[in-house]
Design a protein around this motif. Sequence first.
Motif, PDB file in Angstrom:
ATOM      1  N   TRP A 169       0.939  -1.184  -0.014  1.00 24.62           N
ATOM      2  CA  TRP A 169      -0.080  -0.021   0.037  1.00 24.62           C
ATOM      3  C   TRP A 169       0.851   1.490  -0.040  1.00 24.62           C
ATOM      4  O   TRP A 169       0.460   2.195  -0.451  1.00 24.62           O
ATOM      5  CB  TRP A 169      -0.795  -0.047   1.244  1.00 24.62           C
ATOM      6  CG  TRP A 169      -0.483   0.260   2.353  1.00 24.62           C
ATOM      7  CD1 TRP A 169       0.323  -0.510   3.401  1.00 24.62           C
ATOM      8  CD2 TRP A 169       0.110   1.746   3.257  1.00 24.62           C
ATOM      9  NE1 TRP A 169       0.826   0.054   4.513  1.00 24.62           N
ATOM     10  CE2 TRP A 169       0.598   1.276   4.211  1.00 24.62           C
ATOM     11  CE3 TRP A 169      -0.370   2.973   2.863  1.00 24.62           C
ATOM     12  CZ2 TRP A 169       0.999   2.290   5.216  1.00 24.62           C
ATOM     13  CZ3 TRP A 169      -0.205   3.866   3.554  1.00 24.62           C
ATOM     14  CH2 TRP A 169       0.469   3.732   4.843  1.00 24.62           C
ATOM     15  N   SER A 225       1.644   2.076  -3.822  1.00 21.67           N
ATOM     16  CA  SER A 225       0.491   2.554  -4.282  1.00 21.67           C
ATOM     17  C   SER A 225       0.223   3.971  -4.009  1.00 21.67           C
ATOM     18  O   SER A 225       0.197   5.146  -5.021  1.00 21.67           O
ATOM     19  CB  SER A 225      -0.624   1.692  -4.171  1.00 21.67           C
ATOM     20  OG  SER A 225      -0.364   0.556  -4.550  1.00 21.67           O
ATOM     21  N   THR A 226       0.348   4.228  -2.743  1.00 20.86           N
ATOM     22  CA  THR A 226       0.171   5.826  -2.145  1.00 20.86           C
ATOM     23  C   THR A 226       1.338   6.586  -2.528  1.00 20.86           C
ATOM     24  O   THR A 226       1.077   7.818  -3.036  1.00 20.86           O
ATOM     25  CB  THR A 226       0.224   5.689  -0.328  1.00 20.86           C
ATOM     26  OG1 THR A 226      -0.774   4.667  -0.015  1.00 20.86           O
ATOM     27  CG2 THR A 226       0.002   7.181  -0.104  1.00 20.86           C
ATOM     28  N   CYS A 281      -6.727  10.502  -8.001  1.00 26.20           N
ATOM     29  CA  CYS A 281      -6.001  10.619  -6.742  1.00 26.20           C
ATOM     30  C   CYS A 281      -7.076  10.970  -5.620  1.00 26.20           C
ATOM     31  O   CYS A 281      -6.836  10.385  -4.272  1.00 26.20           O
ATOM     32  CB  CYS A 281      -5.038  11.976  -6.966  1.00 26.20           C
ATOM     33  SG  CYS A 281      -3.775  12.006  -8.047  1.00 26.20           S
ATOM     34  N   PHE A 327      -7.190   8.852  -2.150  1.00 22.66           N
ATOM     35  CA  PHE A 327      -6.992   9.233  -0.742  1.00 22.66           C
ATOM     36  C   PHE A 327      -8.522   8.873   0.101  1.00 22.66           C
ATOM     37  O   PHE A 327      -8.372   8.580   1.169  1.00 22.66           O
ATOM     38  CB  PHE A 327      -7.145  10.862  -0.783  1.00 22.66           C
ATOM     39  CG  PHE A 327      -5.882  11.197  -1.438  1.00 22.66           C
ATOM     40  CD1 PHE A 327      -4.590  10.702  -1.155  1.00 22.66           C
ATOM     41  CD2 PHE A 327      -5.631  12.407  -2.219  1.00 22.66           C
ATOM     42  CE1 PHE A 327      -3.552  10.959  -1.862  1.00 22.66           C
ATOM     43  CE2 PHE A 327      -4.622  12.788  -2.836  1.00 22.66           C
ATOM     44  CZ  PHE A 327      -3.138  12.360  -2.575  1.00 22.66           C
ATOM     45  N   LEU A 381      -7.841   5.229   1.166  1.00 22.87           N
ATOM     46  CA  LEU A 381      -6.857   5.277   2.172  1.00 22.87           C
ATOM     47  C   LEU A 381      -7.423   5.790   3.351  1.00 22.87           C
ATOM     48  O   LEU A 381      -7.048   5.495   4.793  1.00 22.87           O
ATOM     49  CB  LEU A 381      -5.361   6.182   2.032  1.00 22.87           C
ATOM     50  CG  LEU A 381      -4.720   5.883   0.860  1.00 22.87           C
ATOM     51  CD1 LEU A 381      -3.590   6.675   0.679  1.00 22.87           C
ATOM     52  CD2 LEU A 381      -3.714   4.370   1.304  1.00 22.87           C
TER      53      LEU A 381
END
Length: 307
Positions: free
Chosen positions: A209, A212-213, A270, A274, A277
């Motif tokens: 992760w 990916s972030t 994006c 976010f 996340l």
Amino acid sequence: ENGIKDCSDGSDECPANSKKETVFSSPFEMIGNPVFRGILWMMGGISLLGNTAVCIISIMQVRTAKSEPLKVAFLWLVANLSVSDLLMGVYLLSVSAMGSRFSGSYCYHDAEWRSSQTCSILGSLAVVSTEVSALIMAAMATIRLVSVYFPVRMSSIKRVTYAAPIVCAWCVGILIGTLPLANYKSGYFVESACVCMPRLFAKVGDAAWGYSTFIIVFNFCLFVYMACCYLFLYQRSRKVTKVGKSKSRRLLRTVAAMIFTNFCCWIPICIMAFITLAGVKLDNIVYVVCAGVLHPLNSVLNPLIYS
């Protein structure tokens, strides 16, 4: 729940290990939605043909522009941008071709395909294309902005001034895109999608992760940087131009197109990343639209805008 049949029942007689749900496939088609199949074929063809034409034309124009170093710089940047976007066309057509190959019996090949090195390489190719393209566009924005503020100095731009960013863009893009290939069996590109897309929407704690972030944040920062460069470029050009308002309006339209296309392609991705996340679960259609359409769309539009 997601339109995926259980292909291990008696009527379908598909292997049990092909039950994995994806947002793209159906039991017997790797790309289940025929409309989406058509979109992938179309975008792949346009990207491949369009970028090939732009690359060839740009290189041919270099020979006739040797007395204009700044124009030569932009032509080489456009040529490399078209090559990076061409890779996305190769990815799209390759995935579409594999879908046609497995048509009617995909569930028998599902597990093998998703865990294959070929699928991981195609996913890596998509990331390399995206990152190199974004970095070269950022370099173009920088050189354009500097050339407006220092036109005399940039009129005799040295080759290293644009060659170095091009080389760096390819090195950084290839590094970012190929990192997951160090352990391709980890399934980074294939665990969530049979079309080998990178895992754009990862939750905190998921495998890779952080990777990916990083990609999402990196591209978001590049977009903000490019938007600022082009806005400053327009403001500066409007102050110094003596040709009249028509040229200023043309420049505004070009700059607006550059910012708008990048905004439409990357900002929704994006924002959705976010949100994911933050722990919010998104509908599968969001992933299909963002990863399957918006992600490669820049590679289709770039040759039209930057040439």
